[in-house]
Write a protein that holds these residues in place. Structure first.
Motif, PDB file in Angstrom:
ATOM      1  N   GLU A   1      -8.687  15.569  10.613  1.00 18.06           N
ATOM      2  CA  GLU A   1      -8.172  16.411  10.369  1.00 18.06           C
ATOM      3  C   GLU A   1      -6.504  15.230  11.376  1.00 18.06           C
ATOM      4  N   PHE A   2      -6.191  14.587  10.301  1.00 18.24           N
ATOM      5  CA  PHE A   2      -5.153  13.830  10.132  1.00 18.24           C
ATOM      6  C   PHE A   2      -4.682  13.774   8.025  1.00 18.24           C
ATOM      7  N   GLU A   3      -3.317  13.593   8.289  1.00 21.76           N
ATOM      8  CA  GLU A   3      -2.882  12.954   6.403  1.00 21.76           C
ATOM      9  C   GLU A   3      -1.841  11.428   7.262  1.00 21.76           C
ATOM     10  N   VAL A   4      -2.473  11.052   5.856  1.00 22.62           N
ATOM     11  CA  VAL A   4      -1.341   9.485   5.882  1.00 22.62           C
ATOM     12  C   VAL A   4      -0.867   9.537   4.153  1.00 22.62           C
ATOM     13  N   GLN A   5      -0.248   9.224   4.065  1.00 27.00           N
ATOM     14  CA  GLN A   5       0.791   8.761   2.098  1.00 27.00           C
ATOM     15  C   GLN A   5      -0.075   7.683   2.073  1.00 27.00           C
ATOM     16  N   ALA A   6      -0.491   8.128   0.666  1.00 31.06           N
ATOM     17  CA  ALA A   6      -1.263   6.869   0.137  1.00 31.06           C
ATOM     18  C   ALA A   6      -0.186   6.372  -1.689  1.00 31.06           C
ATOM     19  N   GLY A   7      -0.598   6.665  -2.069  1.00 31.64           N
ATOM     20  CA  GLY A   7       0.214   5.695  -3.666  1.00 31.64           C
ATOM     21  C   GLY A   7       0.168   4.352  -3.559  1.00 31.64           C
ATOM     22  N   PRO A   8       0.946   4.317  -4.699  1.00 33.26           N
ATOM     23  CA  PRO A   8       1.217   5.440  -5.847  1.00 33.26           C
ATOM     24  C   PRO A   8       0.074   5.430  -6.657  1.00 33.26           C
ATOM     25  N   ASN A   9      -0.119   6.909  -7.435  1.00 31.46           N
ATOM     26  CA  ASN A   9      -0.641   6.652  -7.714  1.00 31.46           C
ATOM     27  C   ASN A   9      -0.701   6.951  -9.763  1.00 31.46           C
ATOM     28  N   ASP A  10      -1.411   7.061 -10.767  1.00 33.60           N
ATOM     29  CA  ASP A  10      -1.114   6.542 -12.259  1.00 33.60           C
ATOM     30  C   ASP A  10      -0.166   6.634 -12.690  1.00 33.60           C
ATOM     31  N   GLU A  11       0.774   7.814 -12.169  1.00 36.65           N
ATOM     32  CA  GLU A  11       2.210   8.478 -12.410  1.00 36.65           C
ATOM     33  C   GLU A  11       3.119   8.127 -11.489  1.00 36.65           C
TER      34      GLU A  11
ATOM     35  N   GLU B   1       3.276   8.295  -8.403  1.00 37.20           N
ATOM     36  CA  GLU B   1       3.903   9.043  -7.250  1.00 37.20           C
ATOM     37  C   GLU B   1       3.403   8.835  -6.318  1.00 37.20           C
ATOM     38  N   MET B   2       3.889   8.746  -4.904  1.00 34.65           N
ATOM     39  CA  MET B   2       3.147   8.950  -3.107  1.00 34.65           C
ATOM     40  C   MET B   2       2.516   9.884  -3.063  1.00 34.65           C
ATOM     41  N   TYR B   3       1.424  10.479  -3.066  1.00 37.10           N
ATOM     42  CA  TYR B   3       0.548  12.141  -2.495  1.00 37.10           C
ATOM     43  C   TYR B   3       0.322  11.705  -0.797  1.00 37.10           C
ATOM     44  N   MET B   4      -0.175  12.713  -0.499  1.00 37.21           N
ATOM     45  CA  MET B   4      -0.891  12.983   0.954  1.00 37.21           C
ATOM     46  C   MET B   4      -2.128  12.837   0.829  1.00 37.21           C
TER      47      MET B   4
ATOM     48  N   ARG C   1      -5.253   3.357  10.212  1.00 36.57           N
ATOM     49  CA  ARG C   1      -4.370   3.246  11.282  1.00 36.57           C
ATOM     50  C   ARG C   1      -3.813   5.000  11.811  1.00 36.57           C
ATOM     51  N   LEU C   2      -3.386   5.317  12.931  1.00 32.68           N
ATOM     52  CA  LEU C   2      -3.005   6.597  13.641  1.00 32.68           C
ATOM     53  C   LEU C   2      -1.756   6.500  12.522  1.00 32.68           C
ATOM     54  N   PRO C   3      -1.602   7.783  12.103  1.00 37.56           N
ATOM     55  CA  PRO C   3       0.193   7.566  11.309  1.00 37.56           C
ATOM     56  C   PRO C   3       1.347   7.494  12.281  1.00 37.56           C
ATOM     57  N   LYS C   4       2.166   7.261  12.332  1.00 36.89           N
ATOM     58  CA  LYS C   4       3.248   7.434  13.188  1.00 36.89           C
ATOM     59  C   LYS C   4       3.924   8.487  13.128  1.00 36.89           C
ATOM     60  N   PRO C   5       4.801   9.314  14.072  1.00 35.29           N
ATOM     61  CA  PRO C   5       5.523  10.562  14.537  1.00 35.29           C
ATOM     62  C   PRO C   5       7.174  10.552  13.547  1.00 35.29           C
ATOM     63  N   PHE C   6       7.240   8.488  13.583  1.00 31.16           N
ATOM     64  CA  PHE C   6       8.819   8.894  12.445  1.00 31.16           C
ATOM     65  C   PHE C   6       8.207   7.887  11.311  1.00 31.16           C
ATOM     66  N   PRO C   7       9.185   8.263  10.377  1.00 32.80           N
ATOM     67  CA  PRO C   7       8.892   7.492   9.357  1.00 32.80           C
ATOM     68  C   PRO C   7       9.494   5.816   9.593  1.00 32.80           C
ATOM     69  N   ASN C   8      11.105   6.152  10.315  1.00 35.06           N
ATOM     70  CA  ASN C   8      11.857   4.387  10.909  1.00 35.06           C
ATOM     71  C   ASN C   8      12.397   4.504  12.315  1.00 35.06           C
ATOM     72  N   ALA C   9      12.059   4.238  12.766  1.00 37.10           N
ATOM     73  CA  ALA C   9      13.410   4.272  14.009  1.00 37.10           C
ATOM     74  C   ALA C   9      14.412   4.432  13.666  1.00 37.10           C
TER      75      ALA C   9
END
Lengths: 425, 265
Positions: free
Chosen positions: B92-102, B104-107, B115-123
């Motif tokens: 039910e969650f999405e996490v960022q992964a990558g980079p792929n062959d191009e 690019e980062m992707y979800m 790990r559980l995704p964090k609500p904010f990308p940084n402080a």
């Protein structure tokens, strides 16, 4: 350990062959089995071997922790949590290591107070005692740097406060502090070198412990009566008598130690150290680990300048002097009688000294305000007065009780004030 | 035996000193009342129902601001979920992964090892969304508050977090509250940026338990105590076995000591 001991006839051919070329088995036999030990040692004499065993536990768990730990400011805290959560039995290793530090100091402090009471520092054991003080100093440095490694709030701020002490040195203080840090603040280079040294120093301690034992086996163990061994009737072979006594003591110790490990592993720790180090947020109370509190109290007791010497510098000098003075103890206490048992005037001052050390620990934990300031100053004054005034003076004015003629006569029913039970012939 | 007793007394004195000297005792503030927790004490364990309800509270309420960085989905098996349930939750969650062959980062969908995704990308992003305040990570919140996970004589971190979550009320007369701040009985300084977030009926429990404010607080504190040390139960269980073993071993060692020393008297 003297090298040229008795050589034994070994039944096993291979052992005999090896022993003729390197008498390691003979040495072990001489030092660990036949070693003549005063037959009247009480349980306070268990704490030396206990300290040695903790040293081994600490190195064993520490080496394994180092396999999983990352000494980098950005990763140290996370790697410790990884050890706690994902490494098989990592939590056990870390809790044993953490609590092992506290137990090490408990055991070593008891070992030292035993030496203080029974006069184990006196001739011919001055070198033995001095080596012990070196071990204490190395232990303190090791423990301090180890506490920095998890890179929690108290790690970071403790390191900041303690390294800053060196800035009190006139002229070169600031440069020394930057040199220690490897930068302009406690940061990654500091963590790296502390990790390196925290791995190195325990092995140095091991080396000094070897010298400590060598010196012990030259001058032989002191005993509760503080009189010399007069002949074989005064001693028992170390094995089996004292190996089994030490093993029993080890069992009792492990029950206490592992109770903390399994049921209250963070009892001696600071909750703040479970917060990642943050150079921008200072914790409301920065306190060292409990075993440094008496010295912390002495550091903070000096609140006044003398001439051009700042209070800070004097505090630092007093703190280091509190440990270094132990080196001179054999020459400050000139009383020919070793054991406190036969020193009626010494006894109350000794117990007051022990209570005073505990008081200093309490003062070290309190914020330096109100009554705690003068209580800390008074306790610091007594700490130094004990070594510099009371012990030298007692050596002159005290009339010790008559000493028993030998250990074996004293521990029989006719002895002087010594219960005959347990070790009498 | 007298000597043993002296040593025992010495040990007790040392312990008393350590208790007295515990620096955390010096920290002031309103002390949280002690609660009865199932996980208190040597034989304490976590109530699996409370853990799962607590996870629901964390996920539906707390997680919008607070991360739980040391917990991966796979750890949720520890609160009594099956691997299938854990995989379903992760999905039910999405996490960022990558980079792929191009490059690019992707979800992608989360899987149990994530790990559980964090609500904010940084402080900074967390602060700007929260009126300048930084919601702390909750992985170790129970362990990082006086007196942590276990205490024989003092309220623990769990007691504190529970008191904090249920300790909101109107400020006393004359107390000046900063803009966007709330009055909390137990927070140091009494001004807290976190609003009173747990309300009666704020969540609807899957297991049908009535979701009062205090019930939600109890459940989420149980969950966070588990999150701070997922090995807690294993540690205590092993401790009971080790202690019993050592007591028997030490008794035998003492008997052996008596026997060996018998001929030295």
């Amino acid at each position: 350990m003297a090298g040229k001991g008795t050589t034994y006839e070994w039944q096993n051919g291979a052992v005999a062959w090896f022993d003729r070329r390197l008498p390691i088995f003979s040495m072990m036999r001489t030092e660990l089995v036949d070693y003549p030990t005063p037959r009247n040692l009480n349980y306070w004499w268990n704490f030396g071997s206990l300290a040695g065993i903790i040293r081994v536990i600490k190195i064993g768990t520490g080496v394994m922790l180092a396999m999983h730990y990352t000494p980098h400011a950005d990763h140290a805290f996370d790697s410790v949590e990884r050890i706690m959560r994902d490494v098989n039995y990592g939590w056990l290793l870390r809790y044993m290591h953490m609590n092992g530090a506290s137990m090490f100091f408990v055991v070593v402090y008891i070992h030292m107070f035993r030496g203080l009471y029974y006069g184990s520092y006196k001739s011919p054991r001055e070198v033995l005692w001095g080596l012990g003080v070196i071990i204490l100093l190395l232990m303190m440095a090791t423990a301090f740097m180890g506490y920095v490694l998890p890179w929690g709030q108290m790690s970071f701020w403790g390191a900041t406060v303690i390294t800053n002490l060196f800035s009190a040195i006139p002229l070169v203080g600031e440069s020394i502090v930057q040199w220690l840090w490897g930068g302009f603040t406690v940061d990654n280079p500091t963590l790296n070198r502390f990790f390196s040294l925290h791995y190195l120093l325990p092995f140095l301690i091991f080396g000094v412990v070897f010298l400590h034992l060598w010196a012990l086996h030259i001058s032989k163990s002191n005993n509760p009566l503080g009189i010399d061994i007069k002949g074989p009737q005064d001693t028992l072979p170390f094995t089996p008598y004292f190996t089994i006594k030490d093993l029993f003591g080890l069992g009792v110790f492990l029950i206490i130690y592992l109770f903390f490990v399994f049921f209250a592993p963070n009892f001696f720790g600071e909750p703040d150290n479970y917060i990642k180090a943050n150079p921008l947020v200072t914790p409301p109370h920065i306190v060292p680990e409990w075993y440094f509190l008496p010295f912390y109290a002495i550091l903070r007791a000096i609140t006044f300048d003398i001439w051009f010497l700042s209070a800070k510098l004097l505090g630092v000098i007093a703190m280091f002097a509190a440990v270094l003075i132990l080196f001179f103890l054999p020459w400050l206490d000139r009383s020919p009688v070793r054991s406190g048992r036969f020193r009626p005037l010494f006894k109350p001052f000794f117990w007051l000294f022990a209570a005073n050390c505990i008081l200093l620990g309490v003062v070290g934990a309190k914020p330096p305000e109100g009554n705690w300031i003068w209580i800390g100053q008074l306790a610091t004054a007594y700490y130094f007065a004990y070594f510099l005034i009371i012990l030298p003076l007692l050596s002159i004015i005290e009339r010790p009780l008559p000493l028993p003629s030998s250990i074996s006569t004293a521990v029989t029913a006719m002895g002087i004030g010594v219960p005959a039970r347990g070790v009498a012939e | 035996m007298t000597r043993l007793r002296t040593i025992a007394r010495g040990m007790a004195a040392t312990l008393a000193v350590i208790l007295l000297a515990n620096p955390a005792l010096a920290a002031g503030g309103v002390e949280a009342p002690r609660q009865q927790w199932g996980f208190n004490g040597i034989f304490g364990t976590f109530d699996r129902g409370a853990l799962q309800r607590g996870w629901q509270v964390y996920r539906e309420v707390c997680a919008s601001c607070h991360s739980l960085e040391f917990i991966a989905f796979r750890n949720l098996e520890g609160i009594g979920l099956t691997p299938e349930q854990v995989a379903a939750i992760a999905g039910e969650f999405e996490v960022q992964a990558g980079p792929n062959d191009e490059g690019e980062m992707y979800m992608r969908r989360a899987i149990p090892p994530d790990r559980l995704p964090k609500p904010f990308p940084n402080a900074a992003a967390a602060r700007v969304a929260n009126n300048g305040a930084l919601p702390p990570d909750l992985s170790l919140i129970v362990e990082a508050r006086p007196f942590g996970m276990e205490s024989f004589y003092k309220p623990t971190g769990a007691d504190y977090v529970y008191a904090l979550l249920t300790g909101y009320h109107e400020p006393p007369e004359g107390f000046v509250l900063g803009a966007g701040m709330y009055y909390n009985e137990y927070f140091p300084g009494h001004q807290i940026a976190m609003p009173p977030i747990l309300n009666d009926g704020g969540v609807t429990y899957v297991d049908g338990t009535e979701a009062t404010q205090s019930q939600q607080a109890r459940d989420v504190v149980t969950f966070l105590t588990w999150a701070a040390e997922p090995n807690l139960e294993e540690r205590r269980q092993m401790g009971v076995g080790v202690t019993l073993f050592l007591i028997v071993l030490t008794a035998f060692l003492y008997a052996t000591k008596r026997k060996i020393w018998a001929d030295a008297h």
